[in-house]
Design an enzyme around this catalytic site. Structure first.
Site, PDB file in Angstrom:
ATOM      1  N   TYR A  88       0.801  -1.218   0.000  1.00  0.00           N
ATOM      2  CA  TYR A  88       0.000   0.000   0.000  1.00  0.00           C
ATOM      3  C   TYR A  88       0.842   1.281   0.000  1.00  0.00           C
ATOM      4  O   TYR A  88       0.483   2.242  -0.710  1.00  0.00           O
ATOM      5  CB  TYR A  88      -0.978  -0.001   1.174  1.00  0.00           C
ATOM      6  N   GLU A 117      -9.048  -6.364   4.758  1.00  0.00           N
ATOM      7  CA  GLU A 117      -8.472  -7.465   3.986  1.00  0.00           C
ATOM      8  C   GLU A 117      -7.735  -8.447   4.889  1.00  0.00           C
ATOM      9  O   GLU A 117      -7.733  -9.653   4.624  1.00  0.00           O
ATOM     10  CB  GLU A 117      -7.554  -6.899   2.900  1.00  0.00           C
TER      11      GLU A 117
END
Length: 406
Positions: A95, A137
């Site tokens: 990310y 997630e």
């Protein structure tokens, strides 16, 4: 939490990012693959070449900015992204580089208009949203691995059987190489294949809907051959499966995923599929007939003609043996044999009159799957019939997040 100043800047500038979304998306992926070329093993290169991935990214960035104070409004989009991220194996440590690259893309495209204050605000917003995604997630990864028959990453499956459904569609029956139990799934979900194709520099990842009801000791996917040639980017993986993968060969799959699933209520169901979009709806139909045999089901399928009509016999038999299943066929270009044998209910496209004649009198749940133009057309017609938006779900074989957004 984000402070009020940051929120204000993000909401004000979100429309500007939307206006330049395609350029930002294009620049983002150029920078990302230059910085981290290994990510080409994850992202669909066909969608890159067609510009679809860039458009999807632009939509998500704009929507996140517009709804920064009410991300709950984006729950369907977020859930869909979370499921796909888990399926392809996006990690928390990826990310930051995505965030840095996105900000650089915004700066490159907007130039001096992207002031440091604006970039800082979007950087904070991205960090806030990324942490939310990472948390959600992470929970999905844990749940998937710990479920009965579950696993993490990719698992080797042997092609136990191949079955030709039409000239273009072949079903692959998959059993785990290790002989252990496999995870169940919800009808409508998909498997994710990591294809290691000889001669290709990177792996290719594709999602394929499970085309049968859950509860068996195998998975089944039904794949349409895409593209005219095997080296056509759109057909690389489907040609590989059709032409090279044989019974006994091993393929890599992650555990079932997806948010396109049946409602738990007993409202009548209307399935509307186009072409290969029949696959997740077939899984749903097989499942509901098994679990809720008294639930009314109306199945409308549109395809070119009987030569492209996969699972025709199976669907006809289900309708014949179950009075609660009504099956309708629409051929856009029926063959002469189709015309003589009356194998279809309507020639041409699904129109408003056809939908009106089939539409249940009581509230129903609608499930759509097909090409983007096909579903956009059906969504418009359902709206004209005053079907509530919340009663309609769809599966898009595309990264574009929402079909009914401006």
């Amino acid at each position: 939490m984000l402070n009020s100043k940051t929120i204000e800047i993000v909401k004000i500038t979100a429309p500007v990012l939307k206006e330049h979304s395609h350029q930002i998306g294009k620049r983002f992926y150029e920078l990302l693959f230059r910085t981290a070329p290994e990510l080409m093993n994850i992202f669909n290169q066909t969608n890159q070449k067609k510009g679809i991935q860039q458009e999807a990214l632009g939509y998500v960035v704009y929507a996140a900015g517009e709804y920064i104070t009410d991300l709950g409004a984006l729950t369907p989009v977020i859930r869909r992204i979370n499921e796909k991220h888990r399926a392809i194996g996006i990690r928390a440590d990826q990310y930051p580089i995505v965030g840095e690259t996105l900000l650089q893309a915004v700066k490159d495209v907007l130039g001096d208009a992207a002031t440091q204050e604006i970039l800082d605000a979007w950087g904070q917003a991205y960090g806030y949203i990324a942490n939310l995604f990472i948390q959600m997630e992470g929970e999905l990864y844990e749940k998937t691995e710990k479920q009965a028959g579950g696993w993490s990453g990719y698992r080797r499956f042997i092609v136990d059987k191949r079955e030709k459904e039409t000239k273009e569609v072949t079903s692959f029956y998959l059993k785990p190489e290790d002989g252990k139990a496999i995870a169940s799934y919800k009808a409508g979900q998909y498997l994710t294949l990591k294809a290691e194709i000889p001669g290709e520099s990177y792996t290719h990842i594709r999602h394929y809907s499970l085309s049968d009801a859950p509860g068996k000791d195998y998975y089944r996917i039904s794949v349409k051959r895409e593209g005219a040639l095997s080296n056509d980017p759109e057909g690389i993986v489907s040609h590989y499966l059709h032409d090279q993968v044989q019974i006994g060969d091993a393929l890599l799959f992650s555990a079932p995923a997806g948010d396109f699933v049946l409602s738990a209520d007993e409202f009548p169901i209307v399935f509307i599929s186009g072409g290969i979009g029949i696959t997740p709806l077939l899984s749903m139909l097989n499942d509901v007939v098994k679990r809720q045999p008294q639930r009314m089901v109306y199945f409308i399928h549109a395809t070119k003609n009987s030569e492209t009509h996969a699972f025709q016999s199976h669907l006809a038999e289900l309708a014949q043996s179950n009075s609660h299943v009504k099956f309708y066929v629409c051929y856009t270009a029926p063959t002469q044999d189709d015309l003589v044998s009356h194998r279809f209910d309507k020639a041409g496209h699904i129109d408003l009159d056809m939908l009106l004649s089939i539409k249940p009198d009581e509230p129903a749940r609608y499930y759509l799957c097909g090409s983007i133009p096909f579903m956009e057309d059906i969504l418009k017609k359902l709206s004209e019939l005053n079907v509530p938006k919340e009663h309609v779900q769809y599966e898009s074989f595309s990264p574009i997040a929402m079909l009914d957004e401006e």
